[in-house]
Design an enzyme around this catalytic site. Structure first.
Site, mmCIF file in Angstrom:
data_model
loop_
_atom_site.group_PDB
_atom_site.id
_atom_site.type_symbol
_atom_site.label_atom_id
_atom_site.label_comp_id
_atom_site.label_asym_id
_atom_site.label_seq_id
_atom_site.Cartn_x
_atom_site.Cartn_y
_atom_site.Cartn_z
ATOM 1 N N ASP A 34 1.764 -15.163 -3.837
ATOM 2 C CA ASP A 34 2.960 -14.760 -3.294
ATOM 3 C C ASP A 34 3.406 -15.333 -2.043
ATOM 4 O OD1 ASP A 34 3.172 -13.215 -5.558
ATOM 5 O OD2 ASP A 34 3.282 -11.332 -4.289
ATOM 6 N N LYS A 56 7.220 -15.381 -5.038
ATOM 7 C CA LYS A 56 7.817 -14.071 -4.921
ATOM 8 C C LYS A 56 8.217 -13.803 -3.601
ATOM 9 C CE LYS A 56 6.962 -10.392 -7.011
ATOM 10 N NZ LYS A 56 6.048 -9.244 -7.772
ATOM 11 N N GLY A 87 0.402 -9.818 -1.041
ATOM 12 C CA GLY A 87 0.434 -9.178 0.165
ATOM 13 C C GLY A 87 0.328 -7.654 0.193
ATOM 14 N N ILE A 92 0.885 -0.781 -4.087
ATOM 15 C CA ILE A 92 1.938 -0.275 -3.509
ATOM 16 C C ILE A 92 3.102 -0.935 -3.330
ATOM 17 C CG2 ILE A 92 2.437 0.974 -1.108
ATOM 18 C CD1 ILE A 92 -0.377 1.545 -0.888
ATOM 19 N N MET A 163 -7.399 16.214 0.717
ATOM 20 C CA MET A 163 -8.103 17.803 1.071
ATOM 21 C C MET A 163 -7.312 18.846 0.552
ATOM 22 S SD MET A 163 -8.855 16.734 5.121
ATOM 23 C CE MET A 163 -7.099 16.421 5.404
ATOM 24 N N GLY A 192 -13.824 8.635 -4.270
ATOM 25 C CA GLY A 192 -13.314 7.310 -4.819
ATOM 26 C C GLY A 192 -13.994 6.320 -4.210
#
Length: 246
Positions: A34, A56, A87, A92, A163, A192
């Site tokens: 991007d 983009k 980026g 997210i 938590m 994870g």
């Protein structure tokens, strides 16, 4: 068919790239990147790799998302290792989920390398703690625009609880009181990113039961994800057979 890696490049400082991102970039046969990728990071790309600028940037896209999806598929058919360099973090506000769905629908294996999201990187650079026990116990990441470029209040936000396994009952009760449906997807992730990672899926009404079972089987740290995207969580087949609750 080659493999596609969705790689988060962080907020721009090349020293904030993860070791895994550096390794994957160094092995790339083709890289789609991007406009937000800094020149310092582009300088790290292998000289031999094919480079495709998707262009983009907010308000100025040289390629539509459909074009990018098709370009990724085309690159995967020509190259062994394709990197989609994005980026921040690809999941997210990076449309990584859309690219993941498209590629998997067409039989392409996809790997994800998370990156430091802009909120975390920029806050750290400015000395702003995003969470603080004395000032607040929640963090909301909000897009400033929709796919149609106007601002819209939060709709079906994804909720992540740190938590919270031992508080799954009160959390569930609160969310139901807020108006969430009983069949809202949930996912619990234990350990994870480690080799011992476990993923459990279900629906909101079953969250306390799932959490109770997880606490009985594991002592590792866990996160609770609540929202429609939780249904996309990948669960290993042996875990799915043994621990499907919904």
């Amino acid at each position: 068919m080659g493999e596609v890696w969705l790689v988060g490049a962080g907020p721009g400082d090349p020293e904030l790239l993860t070791l895994k991102a550096m390794r994957v970039i160094s092995e790339a046969d083709a890289v789609l990147y991007d406009s937000l990728i800094s020149d310092d990071i582009l300088a790290l790309l292998p000289a031999r790799c094919t480079r495709i600028h998707t262009g983009k940037r907010c308000g100025a896209h040289s390629m539509t998302q459909i074009d990018i999806n098709k370009a990724l598929l085309s690159a995967a058919r020509k190259h062994k290792k394709v990197v989609r360099l994005k980026g921040g973090d690809p999941f997210i506000f990076g449309r990584g989920g859309e690219e993941l769905e498209y590629l998997e629908k067409h039989g392409v294996q996809v790997q994800i390398v998370p990156g430091i999201t802009a909120a975390g990187g920029c806050a750290a650079a400015a000395g702003i703690p995003l969470t603080h026990r004395d000032y607040g116990n929640a963090l909301v990441l909000h897009s400033g625009h929709t796919r149609f470029n106007e601002f819209s209040p939060s709709q079906n936000p994804t909720r992540v609880f740190y938590m919270g396994l031992r508080q799954a009952g009160p959390i569930t009760a609160h969310l139901l009181q807020e108006g969430l449906r009983e069949d809202t997807p949930v996912a619990l992730i234990i350990n994870g990113t480690l080799s011992t990672q476990q993923v459990f899926k279900g629906v909101l009404m079953d969250l306390p039961h799932i959490a109770e079972r997880v606490l009985g089987d594991s002592d590792g740290p866990g996160l609770i994800f609540v929202g429609e995207v939780a249904a996309m969580a990948r669960v290993q087949q042996q875990e799915a057979n043994a621990q499907a609750v919904a």
